[in-house]
Enzyme design. Structure first.
Site, PDB file in Angstrom:
ATOM      1  N   GLY A   8       0.927  -1.098   0.227  1.00  0.00           N
ATOM      2  CA  GLY A   8      -0.120  -0.108  -0.101  1.00  0.00           C
ATOM      3  C   GLY A   8       0.861   1.236   0.120  1.00  0.00           C
ATOM      4  O   GLY A   8       0.590   2.352   0.153  1.00  0.00           O
ATOM      5  N   ASP A  67       9.262  -6.342   2.300  1.00  0.00           N
ATOM      6  CA  ASP A  67       8.928  -5.982   3.791  1.00  0.00           C
ATOM      7  C   ASP A  67      10.562  -5.382   4.108  1.00  0.00           C
ATOM      8  O   ASP A  67      11.443  -6.001   3.884  1.00  0.00           O
ATOM      9  CB  ASP A  67       8.764  -7.119   4.806  1.00  0.00           C
ATOM     10  CG  ASP A  67       8.232  -6.374   6.149  1.00  0.00           C
ATOM     11  OD1 ASP A  67       7.217  -5.861   6.183  1.00  0.00           O
ATOM     12  OD2 ASP A  67       8.859  -6.385   7.154  1.00  0.00           O
ATOM     13  N   SER A  68      10.517  -4.090   4.570  1.00  0.00           N
ATOM     14  CA  SER A  68      11.803  -3.309   4.691  1.00  0.00           C
ATOM     15  C   SER A  68      11.766  -2.437   6.030  1.00  0.00           C
ATOM     16  O   SER A  68      10.687  -2.326   6.524  1.00  0.00           O
ATOM     17  CB  SER A  68      11.969  -2.396   3.428  1.00  0.00           C
ATOM     18  OG  SER A  68      10.848  -1.963   3.171  1.00  0.00           O
ATOM     19  N   ASP A 155      15.029   8.258   4.411  1.00  0.00           N
ATOM     20  CA  ASP A 155      16.185   8.680   3.396  1.00  0.00           C
ATOM     21  C   ASP A 155      16.697   9.973   3.953  1.00  0.00           C
ATOM     22  O   ASP A 155      18.157   9.996   3.672  1.00  0.00           O
ATOM     23  CB  ASP A 155      15.670   8.665   1.907  1.00  0.00           C
ATOM     24  CG  ASP A 155      15.381   7.258   1.401  1.00  0.00           C
ATOM     25  OD1 ASP A 155      15.863   6.314   2.217  1.00  0.00           O
ATOM     26  OD2 ASP A 155      14.774   7.020   0.485  1.00  0.00           O
ATOM     27  N   LYS A 175      19.931   5.882  -6.194  1.00  0.00           N
ATOM     28  CA  LYS A 175      19.281   5.144  -5.053  1.00  0.00           C
ATOM     29  C   LYS A 175      19.139   3.631  -5.313  1.00  0.00           C
ATOM     30  O   LYS A 175      19.691   2.771  -4.651  1.00  0.00           O
ATOM     31  CB  LYS A 175      18.197   5.925  -4.526  1.00  0.00           C
ATOM     32  CG  LYS A 175      17.535   4.794  -3.386  1.00  0.00           C
ATOM     33  CD  LYS A 175      16.339   5.342  -2.599  1.00  0.00           C
ATOM     34  CE  LYS A 175      15.922   4.571  -1.516  1.00  0.00           C
ATOM     35  NZ  LYS A 175      14.518   4.653  -0.905  1.00  0.00           N
ATOM     36  N   HIS A 180      19.102  -1.284  -0.411  1.00  0.00           N
ATOM     37  CA  HIS A 180      18.770  -2.665  -0.087  1.00  0.00           C
ATOM     38  C   HIS A 180      17.642  -2.933  -0.998  1.00  0.00           C
ATOM     39  O   HIS A 180      17.689  -4.275  -1.781  1.00  0.00           O
ATOM     40  CB  HIS A 180      17.909  -2.556   1.476  1.00  0.00           C
ATOM     41  CG  HIS A 180      17.280  -1.153   1.700  1.00  0.00           C
ATOM     42  ND1 HIS A 180      17.516  -0.016   1.106  1.00  0.00           N
ATOM     43  CD2 HIS A 180      16.010  -1.076   2.059  1.00  0.00           C
ATOM     44  CE1 HIS A 180      16.611   0.949   1.564  1.00  0.00           C
ATOM     45  NE2 HIS A 180      15.456   0.223   2.010  1.00  0.00           N
TER      46      HIS A 180
HETATM   47  P1  ITT Z   1       3.432  -2.127   2.905  1.00  0.00           P
HETATM   48  O1  ITT Z   1       3.618  -2.919   3.989  1.00  0.00           O
HETATM   49  O2  ITT Z   1       2.301  -1.775   2.230  1.00  0.00           O
HETATM   50  O3  ITT Z   1       4.484  -2.646   1.673  1.00  0.00           O
HETATM   51  P2  ITT Z   1       5.006  -0.083   4.445  1.00  0.00           P
HETATM   52  O4  ITT Z   1       5.408   1.264   4.576  1.00  0.00           O
HETATM   53  O5  ITT Z   1       4.261  -0.407   5.847  1.00  0.00           O
HETATM   54  O6  ITT Z   1       4.170  -0.459   3.213  1.00  0.00           O
HETATM   55  P3  ITT Z   1       7.036  -1.724   5.564  1.00  0.00           P
HETATM   56  O7  ITT Z   1       6.040  -2.706   6.660  1.00  0.00           O
HETATM   57  O8  ITT Z   1       7.905  -2.698   4.834  1.00  0.00           O
HETATM   58  O9  ITT Z   1       6.229  -1.051   4.642  1.00  0.00           O
HETATM   59  O10 ITT Z   1       7.727  -0.614   6.466  1.00  0.00           O
HETATM   60  C1  ITT Z   1       8.730  -0.226   5.751  1.00  0.00           C
HETATM   61  C2  ITT Z   1       9.187   1.194   6.464  1.00  0.00           C
HETATM   62  O11 ITT Z   1      10.511   1.431   6.530  1.00  0.00           O
HETATM   63  C3  ITT Z   1       8.739   2.210   5.480  1.00  0.00           C
HETATM   64  O12 ITT Z   1       7.269   2.864   5.834  1.00  0.00           O
HETATM   65  C4  ITT Z   1       9.591   3.245   5.785  1.00  0.00           C
HETATM   66  O13 ITT Z   1       9.546   4.167   6.731  1.00  0.00           O
HETATM   67  C5  ITT Z   1      11.037   2.356   5.899  1.00  0.00           C
HETATM   68  N1  ITT Z   1      11.631   2.289   4.881  1.00  0.00           N
HETATM   69  C6  ITT Z   1      11.866   0.996   4.107  1.00  0.00           C
HETATM   70  N2  ITT Z   1      12.325   1.247   3.037  1.00  0.00           N
HETATM   71  C7  ITT Z   1      12.755   2.564   2.942  1.00  0.00           C
HETATM   72  C8  ITT Z   1      13.607   3.301   2.206  1.00  0.00           C
HETATM   73  O14 ITT Z   1      14.238   2.561   1.004  1.00  0.00           O
HETATM   74  N3  ITT Z   1      13.941   4.603   2.467  1.00  0.00           N
HETATM   75  C9  ITT Z   1      13.793   4.959   3.605  1.00  0.00           C
HETATM   76  N4  ITT Z   1      12.798   4.300   4.559  1.00  0.00           N
HETATM   77  C10 ITT Z   1      12.516   3.055   4.123  1.00  0.00           C
END
Ligand code: ITT
Length: 197
Positions: A8, A67-68, A155, A175, A180
């Site tokens: 989302g 998931d990140s 970021d 980027k 990652h």
């Molecule tokens: P979905 O689960 O719907 O994919 P989400 O934003 O909730 O969306 P995550 O649960 O994976 O996704 O949480 C990832 C969070 O980590 C994201 O909201 C950012 O705050 C941070 N994040 C992940 N990748 C990032 C990036 O490339 N640059 C900066 N912040 C990042």
């Protein structure tokens, strides 16, 4: 090949469109799917699998989930898998990214070790028994001030010593080459390339 992304988060979708091109990235909304998944896993990989499996139940197309998050050794690995919600409990509402970054900077006041790393766990499901997972990282440090307008999330506070700038100061292409998500996606793309008709 067309894949559906279990997210989302429009920023992630936009990055992955570029990373996986020329494969086409669709969102659940593009297909009129009512996708929602509670992230109850204990690891990035658990949550990526959970999101991918939940979406795979709604479509026959290949699905990808990401998931990140951001981890700081000085904070015992926090915010980690709770990166999206960091600071929200204290605030009583979901914080906007700049507010979350300020909350992180506040928590780091007086802490010397500012090392940090991003993690991206990416899962591709082609069918019930054809599942691929890749997990990648990006190392850096947390700045003391937010800088840059690119990217999203953490970021503006994620500093790359070798580039002498934050990830938000990089172009989209720069980027995606080092991040990652860019590195995990490049490996998933190789799998998609090998399958494309
Ligand atoms: P979905 O689960 O719907 O994919 P989400 O934003 O909730 O969306 P995550 O649960 O994976 O996704 O949480 C990832 C969070 O980590 C994201 O909201 C950012 O705050 C941070 N994040 C992940 N990748 C990032 C990036 O490339 N640059 C900066 N912040 C990042």
């Amino acid at each position: 090949m067309e894949v559906v992304l279990a997210t989302g988060n429009a920023h992630k979708a936009k990055e992955l469109e570029k990373i996986l091109a020329p494969h086409r990235v669709l969102t659940p909304a593009d297909l009129g799917l009512d996708f929602d998944c509670e992230e109850t896993g204990a690891t990035y990989l658990d949550n990526a699998l959970l999101k991918a499996r939940t979406l795979a139940e709604l479509t026959d197309k290949p699905v990808i989930a990401d998931d990140s998050g951001l981890s700081l050794p000085a904070l015992g690995g926090a915010p980690g898998i709770y990166s999206a919600r960091y600071g929200s409990e204290e605030a009583g509402r979901m914080l906007e990214a700049p507010e979350r970054n300020d909350f992180l900077l506040k928590n780091l006041q007086g802490i010397e070790d500012r090392s940090a790393f991003f993690v991206c766990s990416m899962v591709l499901i082609l069918s019930e028994y054809r599942v691929y997972a890749v997990q990648e990282t990006l190392d850096g440090e947390i700045t003391s001030d937010q800088s840059g307008t690119g990217g999203f999330g953490y970021d503006p506070v994620f500093y790359l010593p070798e580039r002498e700038m934050t990830v938000a100061d990089l172009s989209e292409e720069e980027k995606n080459l080092i991040s990652h998500r860019g590195k995990a996606g490049a490996k998933i793309k190789l799998i998609l390339d090998s399958l494309a008709p």
